[in-house]
Design a protein around this motif. Structure first.
Motif, PDB file in Angstrom:
ATOM      1  N   UNK A 126      21.585  -3.992 -11.486  1.00  0.00           N
ATOM      2  CA  UNK A 126      21.164  -2.642 -11.151  1.00  0.00           C
ATOM      3  C   UNK A 126      20.786  -2.555  -9.689  1.00  0.00           C
ATOM      4  N   UNK A 127      20.304  -1.402  -9.274  1.00  0.00           N
ATOM      5  CA  UNK A 127      19.949  -1.156  -7.864  1.00  0.00           C
ATOM      6  C   UNK A 127      18.546  -0.579  -7.792  1.00  0.00           C
ATOM      7  N   UNK A 128      17.816  -0.972  -6.744  1.00  0.00           N
ATOM      8  CA  UNK A 128      16.430  -0.539  -6.604  1.00  0.00           C
ATOM      9  C   UNK A 128      16.150  -0.045  -5.189  1.00  0.00           C
ATOM     10  N   UNK A 129      15.399   1.049  -5.099  1.00  0.00           N
ATOM     11  CA  UNK A 129      14.860   1.505  -3.823  1.00  0.00           C
ATOM     12  C   UNK A 129      13.427   1.972  -4.078  1.00  0.00           C
ATOM     13  N   UNK A 130      12.476   1.356  -3.399  1.00  0.00           N
ATOM     14  CA  UNK A 130      11.070   1.718  -3.586  1.00  0.00           C
ATOM     15  C   UNK A 130      10.512   2.312  -2.303  1.00  0.00           C
ATOM     16  N   UNK A 131       9.920   3.497  -2.406  1.00  0.00           N
ATOM     17  CA  UNK A 131       9.345   4.178  -1.252  1.00  0.00           C
ATOM     18  C   UNK A 131       7.916   4.604  -1.577  1.00  0.00           C
ATOM     19  N   UNK A 132       7.012   4.348  -0.669  1.00  0.00           N
ATOM     20  CA  UNK A 132       5.619   4.724  -0.868  1.00  0.00           C
ATOM     21  C   UNK A 132       5.328   6.133  -0.383  1.00  0.00           C
ATOM     22  N   UNK A 133       4.230   6.682  -0.858  1.00  0.00           N
ATOM     23  CA  UNK A 133       3.779   8.005  -0.412  1.00  0.00           C
ATOM     24  C   UNK A 133       2.279   7.915  -0.139  1.00  0.00           C
ATOM     25  N   UNK A 134       1.903   7.918   1.130  1.00  0.00           N
ATOM     26  CA  UNK A 134       0.511   7.778   1.530  1.00  0.00           C
ATOM     27  C   UNK A 134      -0.101   9.104   1.979  1.00  0.00           C
ATOM     28  N   UNK A 135       0.499  10.198   1.610  1.00  0.00           N
ATOM     29  CA  UNK A 135       0.033  11.507   2.058  1.00  0.00           C
ATOM     30  C   UNK A 135      -1.450  11.724   1.719  1.00  0.00           C
ATOM     31  N   UNK A 136      -1.841  11.450   0.475  1.00  0.00           N
ATOM     32  CA  UNK A 136      -3.227  11.651   0.065  1.00  0.00           C
ATOM     33  C   UNK A 136      -4.169  10.704   0.795  1.00  0.00           C
ATOM     34  N   UNK A 137      -3.746   9.450   0.965  1.00  0.00           N
ATOM     35  CA  UNK A 137      -4.582   8.476   1.675  1.00  0.00           C
ATOM     36  C   UNK A 137      -4.781   8.901   3.124  1.00  0.00           C
ATOM     37  N   UNK A 138      -3.704   9.307   3.783  1.00  0.00           N
ATOM     38  CA  UNK A 138      -3.812   9.749   5.175  1.00  0.00           C
ATOM     39  C   UNK A 138      -4.771  10.931   5.309  1.00  0.00           C
ATOM     40  N   UNK A 158       9.684   9.320   4.403  1.00  0.00           N
ATOM     41  CA  UNK A 158       8.482   9.150   5.218  1.00  0.00           C
ATOM     42  C   UNK A 158       7.253   8.887   4.353  1.00  0.00           C
ATOM     43  N   UNK A 159       6.390   7.993   4.819  1.00  0.00           N
ATOM     44  CA  UNK A 159       5.138   7.693   4.119  1.00  0.00           C
ATOM     45  C   UNK A 159       4.175   8.873   4.104  1.00  0.00           C
ATOM     46  N   UNK A 160       4.339   9.782   5.056  1.00  0.00           N
ATOM     47  CA  UNK A 160       3.331  10.816   5.273  1.00  0.00           C
ATOM     48  C   UNK A 160       3.510  12.077   4.429  1.00  0.00           C
ATOM     49  N   UNK A 161       4.575  12.125   3.617  1.00  0.00           N
ATOM     50  CA  UNK A 161       4.773  13.330   2.811  1.00  0.00           C
ATOM     51  C   UNK A 161       5.578  13.003   1.562  1.00  0.00           C
ATOM     52  N   UNK A 162       5.516  13.923   0.615  1.00  0.00           N
ATOM     53  CA  UNK A 162       6.301  13.762  -0.610  1.00  0.00           C
ATOM     54  C   UNK A 162       7.742  14.185  -0.353  1.00  0.00           C
ATOM     55  N   UNK A 163       8.675  13.507  -1.006  1.00  0.00           N
ATOM     56  CA  UNK A 163      10.081  13.864  -0.842  1.00  0.00           C
ATOM     57  C   UNK A 163      10.408  15.159  -1.571  1.00  0.00           C
ATOM     58  N   UNK A 164      11.358  15.875  -1.045  1.00  0.00           N
ATOM     59  CA  UNK A 164      11.817  17.090  -1.708  1.00  0.00           C
ATOM     60  C   UNK A 164      12.831  16.726  -2.796  1.00  0.00           C
ATOM     61  N   UNK A 165      13.118  17.663  -3.680  1.00  0.00           N
ATOM     62  CA  UNK A 165      14.102  17.437  -4.743  1.00  0.00           C
ATOM     63  C   UNK A 165      15.478  17.147  -4.154  1.00  0.00           C
ATOM     64  N   UNK A 166      15.818  17.824  -3.061  1.00  0.00           N
ATOM     65  CA  UNK A 166      17.117  17.599  -2.420  1.00  0.00           C
ATOM     66  C   UNK A 166      17.209  16.185  -1.868  1.00  0.00           C
TER      67      UNK A 166
END
Length: 308
Positions: free
Chosen positions: A153-165, A185-193
């Motif tokens: 399989x394939x994996x991509x892991x991305x963090x979201x530190x918006x709340x921490x920042x 980007x760590x600083x915001x949530x990704x959009x659906x697109x």
């Protein structure tokens, strides 16, 4: 006195480097671009693929010479030029790694086969995901009954530190040209697109992996898709599924490689000398990054064939 001591230390260091390089040159000679090992007996080469797979462990300083996919592919190319090596055992103990690194090693293994070398993979504790991708290039795969393999399989892991920042008062200003330039980007949530775009990458990389398994293991697509959902198997389960050819240890793999290559009796094991990288490995601790830096690096857009 201190100056004299520094001179003595410098001379000793140069002597050590000279000795190490001398050993390296004695063990391996290069003439007209061809590598020649000091043996005339036909044998089986052993290449070790241990740990997470990346192009290289570090990108700067002496650490860039430490083992990575570049060093593995270089070793495979050297083996391809040595006429006395008739087969190769690729000893794998790895959970996989970055897709680019995995595919570069896979392609070099395929090229070795095209040159007439027989390839046998010997799996240790684990030979999963990207490591299994590479194994699919071999003529035969040998695993221990308890080896952990599969994880196709394939994996991509991305963090979201918006709340921490927000809590610690960090504000990130992004200046860009290109709608999706800061995707992940760590600083915001990704959009659906953006999630759909990244899923497209994942799907394409998965199709590449699946095709390698289908071709390398001669499986029907319907069967391959059923067992390629990221699940892991023991070596014994993998053999029943057709992912592994034989149950056995490293020595069994060496004997099988010799048999496939038509080498009578117990085959001679040949390892290319690598004393210089081993010496550099002693100093690897000086090039470790701090945990925060590791986290930032891991958050980059990078596809991986890796067991979690």
């Amino acid at each position: 006195m201190k100056k004299e001591n520094l001179i003595i230390v410098g001379i000793l260091f140069l002597c050590i480097v000279s000795i190490v390089m001398g050993i390296y040159l004695i063990g391996e000679k290069t003439v007209e671009g061809k590598t020649r090992i000091l043996t005339r007996k036909k044998g089986v080469a052993v290449v070790y693929l241990y740990g997470p797979i990346s192009i290289s462990r570090r990108t700067s300083g002496w650490a860039r010479f430490l083992p990575g996919a570049d060093s593995i592919t270089s070793e495979l190319r050297k083996i391809g030029k040595i006429t006395t090596i008739k087969a190769v055992v690729l000893r794998i103990n790895s959970p996989g790694g970055s897709i680019g690194a995995v595919q570069e090693i896979y392609e070099e293994v395929i090229r070795l086969k095209e040159k007439g070398k027989k390839i046998v993979v010997s799996m240790g504790d684990v030979g999963a995901s990207g490591a299994y991708y590479i194994a699919c290039a071999a003529d035969k795969i040998v695993a221990n009954p308890g080896t952990v393999t599969g994880s196709i399989g394939v994996l991509m892991s991305l963090g979201n530190m918006e709340e921490l920042f927000r809590k610690i008062g960090i504000k990130v200003e992004v200046i860009k040209r290109g709608k999706h330039k800061d995707i992940g980007s760590l600083s915001r949530e990704m959009t659906a697109e953006e999630k759909r775009l990244l899923q497209g990458l994942i799907d394409d990389a998965y199709d590449q992996f699946l095709q390698v398994v289908i071709e390398g293991r001669n499986l029907r697509k319907s069967k391959a898709e059923k067992i390629a959902q990221g699940q892991v198997f023991t070596g014994r389960q993998a053999k029943d599924l057709g992912l592994v050819d034989e149950i056995g240890n490293f020595q069994d793999a060496v004997r099988l490689a010799g048999k496939l290559a038509g080498i009578p009796g117990e085959p001679k094991v040949i390892e290319l000398p690598k004393p210089f990288p081993r010496i550099l490995g002693i100093f690897s601790s000086y090039f470790m990054t701090n945990p925060l830096q590791d986290l930032m690096n891991e958050n980059s857009i990078r596809l991986e064939y890796i067991l979690q």
